[in-house]
Scaffold this motif. Structure first.
Motif, PDB file in Angstrom:
ATOM      1  N   GLU A  24      -3.632  -2.038  11.824  1.00 60.16           N
ATOM      2  CA  GLU A  24      -3.154  -0.689  12.161  1.00 60.16           C
ATOM      3  C   GLU A  24      -3.413   0.289  11.015  1.00 60.16           C
ATOM      4  N   LEU A  25      -3.185  -0.200   9.788  1.00 63.89           N
ATOM      5  CA  LEU A  25      -3.423   0.652   8.615  1.00 63.89           C
ATOM      6  C   LEU A  25      -4.906   1.050   8.553  1.00 63.89           C
ATOM      7  N   MET A  26      -5.777   0.099   8.808  1.00 55.80           N
ATOM      8  CA  MET A  26      -7.204   0.396   8.711  1.00 55.80           C
ATOM      9  C   MET A  26      -7.680   1.306   9.841  1.00 55.80           C
ATOM     10  N   LYS A  27      -7.008   1.230  10.982  1.00 64.56           N
ATOM     11  CA  LYS A  27      -7.351   2.155  12.080  1.00 64.56           C
ATOM     12  C   LYS A  27      -7.096   3.601  11.656  1.00 64.56           C
ATOM     13  N   TYR A  58       0.862  -1.182   0.000  1.00 65.15           N
ATOM     14  CA  TYR A  58       0.000   0.000   0.000  1.00 65.15           C
ATOM     15  C   TYR A  58       0.899   1.234   0.000  1.00 65.15           C
ATOM     16  N   PRO A  59       0.839   2.022  -1.076  1.00 62.94           N
ATOM     17  CA  PRO A  59       1.797   3.122  -1.222  1.00 62.94           C
ATOM     18  C   PRO A  59       1.696   4.139  -0.090  1.00 62.94           C
ATOM     19  N   GLY A  60       2.811   4.782   0.180  1.00 61.83           N
ATOM     20  CA  GLY A  60       2.854   5.809   1.219  1.00 61.83           C
ATOM     21  C   GLY A  60       3.466   5.300   2.504  1.00 61.83           C
ATOM     22  N   PHE A  61       3.617   3.981   2.602  1.00 61.18           N
ATOM     23  CA  PHE A  61       4.227   3.390   3.794  1.00 61.18           C
ATOM     24  C   PHE A  61       5.404   2.526   3.341  1.00 61.18           C
ATOM     25  N   ALA A  62       6.603   3.008   3.554  1.00 59.96           N
ATOM     26  CA  ALA A  62       7.769   2.289   3.063  1.00 59.96           C
ATOM     27  C   ALA A  62       7.960   0.964   3.793  1.00 59.96           C
ATOM     28  N   GLU A  63       7.578   0.948   5.063  1.00 58.19           N
ATOM     29  CA  GLU A  63       7.725  -0.272   5.852  1.00 58.19           C
ATOM     30  C   GLU A  63       6.401  -1.035   5.867  1.00 58.19           C
TER      31      GLU A  63
END
Lengths: 75, 416
Positions: B65-68, B54-59
């Protein structure tokens, strides 16, 4: 039409579902069970199980990562 | 008991990546928006341990957590959440939609369907007996810890099967994988395949499908069938994880919206279904790639389309078809010279008949759908004039529009 509470705070899957199933078996039609949970995994299987069994379910988010699952025994 | 009816601009059914993004856009457009989610907000992504693409998160991000973050962003824009399931949807004669839940009926202008999918079952014998924490699971992140030092079987060989299987090897003693294909063939991406083949805890059982689930209170044995030799292979397990695809959650929309042969909702590029004001986004839609990154795009598009639809409907009902004064609507296109030439005449008429008529201009370039809503199809030529009397379109004139003709049309509309 009694209301019961079930404290599953701090408990991980599959414990909340197993406790809910056990407690729910002793309820009468129209009774409501409120299951308190704080593990997100229980948000997936407890409501899904209850709906599959034909009961009505609503959930309230009571805090960040804490929920109350209302299950009304329909049959 | 009569159910309470409450009004919203937009209802979104489903709180996964697509629904939450639609919510973010609707909320930011100041639309009164409610999202219905029947269990955990975040959808299928919360079933994924790590999301790496998912772009925008290098790690890598934990799915949950992403959905939160998505949820917090939607809440920041005032989107409301209702954690319950939707029992049914109806379309009213005036175009509004009713969304019915256990206690309340929500009446909305636009509806965005983001109901995603549910895991597909194998259909093997006794499967129903072991669902819900009796041994068959669909969520490795949920149940991995429970299987610490135990043996599990994965069914499937796609990305979810292999990646979640790899995640399970951090907990389980052994992760066996039932694969329908010939030895060495997996459907998963190459990186996952390489990691899986190199992982000593993973063991593949090729050319197999599930024949039967067996056990007492809990699942104890899975009987696999070799599709080539018909040999039955009993595998002793503590649990099974099914990753054999998903089925769209569209039961409640059958008969209302056109679905494809497999039950997915058909939409156009604007995410419009064949029902006006009803949109479908994310995994539930007939589409090529089902990912968080594609769900997000769907959600944004549907929200903007819905916003246009609502504002056009408002303009149509509260402006063009409302009030007692007759209306002359000039339909034009900015790029056409003869359309532009008549503009000063329209302005002149507006001043001249200020008290008797309402004179509006509609730019076709911006508002084509508004015109088709008004008179069911586009005028055959431009510029055109649409007249409205008593809330109804009374004529569409698009031939030989001259300044004189415009004056005459306006005069004809004058009361008395």
């Amino acid at each position: 039409m009694a209301e019961y509470r079930l404290d599953c705070l701090g408990e991980a899957c599959p414990v909340p579902l197993l406790k809910t199933q056990k407690k729910f078996a002793g309820l009468n039609v129209g009774d409501v069970l409120i299951v308190e949970i704080d593990h997100s995994c229980a948000m997936k299987n407890v409501p899904e199980w209850a709906r599959k069994e034909g009961h009505n379910v609503e959930i309230e988010e009571t805090g960040d990562g804490e929920w109350e699952i209302y299950i009304e025994k329909a049959k | 008991m009569e159910k309470k009816i409450v009004d919203y601009d937009v209802a979104i059914i489903g709180g996964g990546a697509a629904g939450l993004t639609a919510g973010i856009y609707c909320g930011r457009a100041r639309l009164k928006t409610i999202i219905f989610e029947k269990s955990l907000v975040g959808g299928l992504a919360t079933y994924t341990d790590e999301i790496e693409n998912y772009p925008g998160f290098a790690e890598p991000q934990k799915g949950i957590e992403l959905m939160k973050k998505f949820e917090a962003q939607a809440k920041r824009f005032g989107v409301e959440f209702k954690l319950t399931d939707v029992k049914g949807v109806r379309v009213l004669e005036d175009g509004r939609k009713l969304v019915e839940t256990f206690r309340v009926i929500y009446r909305v202008r636009a509806l965005i369907i983001a109901t995603g999918g549910k895991p597909r079952l194998t259909g093997a014998k006794n499967e129903e007996d072991f669902l819900y924490d009796k041994g068959i699971s669909f969520c490795a992140t949920c149940d991995a810890a429970y299987y610490t030092d135990k043996e599990v079987l994965i069914v499937g060989s796609g990305d979810a099967a292999i990646e979640e299987g790899l995640f399970l090897t951090k907990f389980a003693r052994k992760v066996k994988v039932s694969v329908i294909h010939d030895a060495g063939t997996l459907d998963a991406n190459k990186i996952a395949q390489e990691q899986a083949f190199a992982n000593p805890k993973m063991e593949f059982i090729w050319n197999t499908m599930v024949e039967e689930f067996r056990g007492n209170e809990r699942l104890e044995t899975v009987i696999l069938r070799n599709t080539k030799t018909e040999e039955l292979i009993p595998v002793t397990v503590d649990g099974v994880f099914l990753f054999i695809g998903y089925l769209p959650n569209t039961e409640i929309f059958q008969g209302l919206i056109t679905l494809d042969g497999r039950g997915y909702i058909k939409t156009n590029e604007q995410m419009e279904t064949d029902v006006e004001g009803v949109y479908a986004v994310g995994d539930v839609r007939e589409k090529y790639l089902r990912q968080v990154s594609t769900a997000v795009g769907d959600g944004a598009i549907a929200a903007v389309t819905a916003e246009h639809y609502i504002s056009e409907s408002n303009y149509l009902q509260n402006q063009l078809l409302a009030g007692e004064k007759p209306k002359l609507i000039y339909v034009w296109e900015p790029t056409k010279e003869d359309c532009r030439q008549l503009l000063p005449v329209v302005e002149e008429l507006k001043v001249k008949f200020e008290d008797e008529l309402v004179i509006e201009k509609i730019d076709v370039y911006k508002s084509q759908s508004l015109i088709t809503k008004l008179c069911s199809k586009m005028p055959s030529a431009l510029p055109a004039v649409i007249t409205v009397e008593d809330g109804k379109v009374t004529s569409v004139v698009c031939q030989q529009l001259t300044p004189e003709k415009l004056h005459q049309l306006a005069s004809d509309l004058l009361p008395g």
